[in-house]
Design an enzyme around this catalytic site. Structure first.
Site, PDB file in Angstrom:
ATOM      1  N   GLU A  44     -12.205  20.967  48.829  1.00 41.76           N
ATOM      2  CA  GLU A  44     -12.570  20.040  49.903  1.00 41.76           C
ATOM      3  C   GLU A  44     -11.560  20.175  51.030  1.00 41.76           C
ATOM      4  O   GLU A  44     -10.348  20.126  50.793  1.00 41.76           O
ATOM      5  CB  GLU A  44     -12.617  18.578  49.422  1.00 41.76           C
ATOM      6  CG  GLU A  44     -13.146  17.674  50.537  1.00 41.76           C
ATOM      7  CD  GLU A  44     -13.037  16.163  50.298  1.00 41.76           C
ATOM      8  OE1 GLU A  44     -13.514  15.411  51.153  1.00 41.76           O
ATOM      9  OE2 GLU A  44     -12.449  15.757  49.289  1.00 41.76           O
ATOM     10  N   GLU A  69      -5.395  18.844  53.124  1.00 43.41           N
ATOM     11  CA  GLU A  69      -5.295  17.847  54.198  1.00 43.41           C
ATOM     12  C   GLU A  69      -4.042  18.170  55.006  1.00 43.41           C
ATOM     13  O   GLU A  69      -3.011  18.517  54.442  1.00 43.41           O
ATOM     14  CB  GLU A  69      -5.244  16.443  53.580  1.00 43.41           C
ATOM     15  CG  GLU A  69      -4.961  15.293  54.514  1.00 43.41           C
ATOM     16  CD  GLU A  69      -5.917  15.169  55.701  1.00 43.41           C
ATOM     17  OE1 GLU A  69      -7.141  15.061  55.501  1.00 43.41           O
ATOM     18  OE2 GLU A  69      -5.417  15.184  56.845  1.00 43.41           O
ATOM     19  N   ASP A  96      -3.111  23.485  56.449  1.00 44.14           N
ATOM     20  CA  ASP A  96      -4.069  23.528  57.543  1.00 44.14           C
ATOM     21  C   ASP A  96      -5.195  24.508  57.226  1.00 44.14           C
ATOM     22  O   ASP A  96      -4.930  25.672  56.899  1.00 44.14           O
ATOM     23  CB  ASP A  96      -3.331  23.969  58.819  1.00 44.14           C
ATOM     24  CG  ASP A  96      -4.172  23.757  60.066  1.00 44.14           C
ATOM     25  OD1 ASP A  96      -5.414  23.878  59.987  1.00 44.14           O
ATOM     26  OD2 ASP A  96      -3.589  23.467  61.120  1.00 44.14           O
ATOM     27  N   ASP A 118     -13.412  15.960  61.781  1.00 41.72           N
ATOM     28  CA  ASP A 118     -13.181  15.467  63.146  1.00 41.72           C
ATOM     29  C   ASP A 118     -14.175  16.134  64.109  1.00 41.72           C
ATOM     30  O   ASP A 118     -14.303  17.351  64.106  1.00 41.72           O
ATOM     31  CB  ASP A 118     -11.748  15.800  63.586  1.00 41.72           C
ATOM     32  CG  ASP A 118     -10.714  15.115  62.704  1.00 41.72           C
ATOM     33  OD1 ASP A 118     -10.976  13.978  62.250  1.00 41.72           O
ATOM     34  OD2 ASP A 118      -9.640  15.704  62.446  1.00 41.72           O
ATOM     35  N   LYS A 122     -14.793  17.272  72.970  1.00 45.27           N
ATOM     36  CA  LYS A 122     -14.570  18.030  74.217  1.00 45.27           C
ATOM     37  C   LYS A 122     -14.812  19.516  73.980  1.00 45.27           C
ATOM     38  O   LYS A 122     -14.330  20.073  72.984  1.00 45.27           O
ATOM     39  CB  LYS A 122     -13.114  17.860  74.673  1.00 45.27           C
ATOM     40  CG  LYS A 122     -12.852  16.556  75.362  1.00 45.27           C
ATOM     41  CD  LYS A 122     -11.476  16.605  75.999  1.00 45.27           C
ATOM     42  CE  LYS A 122     -11.046  15.238  76.441  1.00 45.27           C
ATOM     43  NZ  LYS A 122      -9.593  15.129  76.598  1.00 45.27           N
ATOM     44  N   THR A 191     -17.319   9.177  50.499  1.00 48.87           N
ATOM     45  CA  THR A 191     -15.959   9.285  51.031  1.00 48.87           C
ATOM     46  C   THR A 191     -15.597   7.933  51.675  1.00 48.87           C
ATOM     47  O   THR A 191     -16.456   7.059  51.809  1.00 48.87           O
ATOM     48  CB  THR A 191     -15.889  10.394  52.104  1.00 48.87           C
ATOM     49  OG1 THR A 191     -16.459   9.899  53.311  1.00 48.87           O
ATOM     50  CG2 THR A 191     -16.608  11.656  51.676  1.00 48.87           C
ATOM     51  N   GLU A 192     -14.358   7.816  52.113  1.00 48.32           N
ATOM     52  CA  GLU A 192     -13.950   6.577  52.800  1.00 48.32           C
ATOM     53  C   GLU A 192     -14.789   6.351  54.066  1.00 48.32           C
ATOM     54  O   GLU A 192     -15.300   5.267  54.300  1.00 48.32           O
ATOM     55  CB  GLU A 192     -12.470   6.620  53.207  1.00 48.32           C
ATOM     56  CG  GLU A 192     -11.497   6.243  52.119  1.00 48.32           C
ATOM     57  CD  GLU A 192     -10.920   7.455  51.423  1.00 48.32           C
ATOM     58  OE1 GLU A 192     -11.290   8.600  51.789  1.00 48.32           O
ATOM     59  OE2 GLU A 192     -10.100   7.278  50.504  1.00 48.32           O
TER      60      GLU A 192
HETATM   61  N1  SAH Z   1     -13.026  13.341  54.305  1.00 43.61           N
HETATM   62  C1  SAH Z   1     -12.470  12.041  54.597  1.00 43.61           C
HETATM   63  C2  SAH Z   1     -11.656  12.039  55.887  1.00 43.61           C
HETATM   64  C3  SAH Z   1     -12.431  12.402  57.132  1.00 43.61           C
HETATM   65  S1  SAH Z   1     -11.427  12.418  58.623  1.00 43.61           S
HETATM   66  C4  SAH Z   1     -13.576  11.014  54.649  1.00 43.61           C
HETATM   67  O1  SAH Z   1     -14.736  11.418  54.746  1.00 43.61           O
HETATM   68  O2  SAH Z   1     -13.293   9.819  54.572  1.00 43.61           O
HETATM   69  C5  SAH Z   1     -11.107  14.142  58.775  1.00 43.61           C
HETATM   70  C6  SAH Z   1      -9.851  14.548  58.033  1.00 43.61           C
HETATM   71  O3  SAH Z   1      -9.723  15.961  58.129  1.00 43.61           O
HETATM   72  C7  SAH Z   1      -8.572  13.937  58.620  1.00 43.61           C
HETATM   73  O4  SAH Z   1      -7.834  13.333  57.587  1.00 43.61           O
HETATM   74  C8  SAH Z   1      -7.846  15.154  59.222  1.00 43.61           C
HETATM   75  O5  SAH Z   1      -6.425  15.018  59.166  1.00 43.61           O
HETATM   76  C9  SAH Z   1      -8.356  16.292  58.348  1.00 43.61           C
HETATM   77  N2  SAH Z   1      -8.336  17.610  59.003  1.00 43.61           N
HETATM   78  C10 SAH Z   1      -8.823  17.897  60.221  1.00 43.61           C
HETATM   79  N3  SAH Z   1      -8.626  19.186  60.514  1.00 43.61           N
HETATM   80  C11 SAH Z   1      -8.005  19.735  59.443  1.00 43.61           C
HETATM   81  C12 SAH Z   1      -7.518  21.036  59.160  1.00 43.61           C
HETATM   82  N4  SAH Z   1      -7.628  22.039  60.047  1.00 43.61           N
HETATM   83  N5  SAH Z   1      -6.927  21.258  57.971  1.00 43.61           N
HETATM   84  C13 SAH Z   1      -6.791  20.242  57.069  1.00 43.61           C
HETATM   85  N6  SAH Z   1      -7.224  18.990  57.295  1.00 43.61           N
HETATM   86  C14 SAH Z   1      -7.826  18.726  58.462  1.00 43.61           C
END
Ligand code: SAH
Length: 214
Positions: A44, A69, A96, A118, A122, A191-192
């Protein structure tokens, strides 16, 4: 994810090397050896506070789960959940997703989850979207031949963009829903974000797909 900065996060995530991997590059090709059992690996990306991966892993002991994460203040919550309720089939990576091809070998992952990524609305930020063609290429490389990707979002813009990049990448569509919670009989691990948006009455968009070598 907007969240208060957790001051002790870095110190805590550095204190559990068996649960939280800080040097994923050093495990490329040998993730199985970190788990008790050798079995399919599901990944995930962007686990947030880790509710989804934890609940899914609890009901699927026959699968090994890895969660990535990049934000220390949220992954520390996922770690705390794992410390409070240990599971032999979950490992977390503080890292990352841009670097996943240096974390995993070709075909090392059997299944991938992208939950409420996310949206980066933009245009100048589109390369950061986790379904940008560059990311899809990375996923294709680390996934096994029949590896499936499951994508969920509340964000119509990201859903639309993802459909477009998938069509352009010749992805194979498996399932599609414009209102997941109304249209499926399957048990859904939430998920949250999903819990929050569903309670607010928003539809959840869902796509499952396979990526083919281009
Ligand atoms: N999956 C969770 C959180 C969604 S928010 C839920 O559904 O509740 C999106 C998450 O992805 C954030 O915590 C952000 O820090 C993480 N994220 C975004 N880009 C990322 C990347 N390139 N690598 C790892 N994590 C990332």
């Amino acid at each position: 994810m907007r969240l208060r900065k957790v001051k002790y996060a870095m110190a805590k995530i550095s204190s559990y090397p068996e649960l939280m991997i800080l040097d994923p590059e050093n495990h490329r090709g040998s993730w199985q050896s970190l788990f008790q059992k050798s079995q399919p690996i599901h990944l995930e990306i962007g686990i947030g506070k880790g509710k989804f991966i934890h609940e899914l892993a609890q009901s699927h002991p026959e699968i090994n789960f890895i969660g990535i994460e990049k934000y220390d203040s949220v992954i520390v919550r996922a770690l705390e959940r794992l410390i409070d309720s240990p599971l032999p089939n979950v490992i977390l990576i503080y890292g990352d997703a841009e670097k996943i091809t240096s974390y995993f070998e070709k075909g090392e992952i059997n299944h991938l989850y992208l939950n409420f990524s996310d949206p980066w609305p933009k245009n100048s930020h589109k390369k950061r979207r986790l379904t940008h063609p560059l990311f899809l290429e990375r996923y294709q490389s680390i996934l096994s031949k029949d590896g499936l990707v499951e994508f969920k979002t509340d964000n119509f813009g990201l859903f639309e963009y993802t459909m477009m990049t998938l069509v352009e990448s010749n992805a194979i569509f498996h399932e599609l829903s414009l209102n997941l919670h109304q249209q499926t009989d399957k048990e859904i691990v939430m998920t949250e974000f999903e819990t929050k948006f569903t309670q607010m009455g928003f539809p959840i968009y869902y796509i499952s797909f396979q990526l083919k070598e281009s």
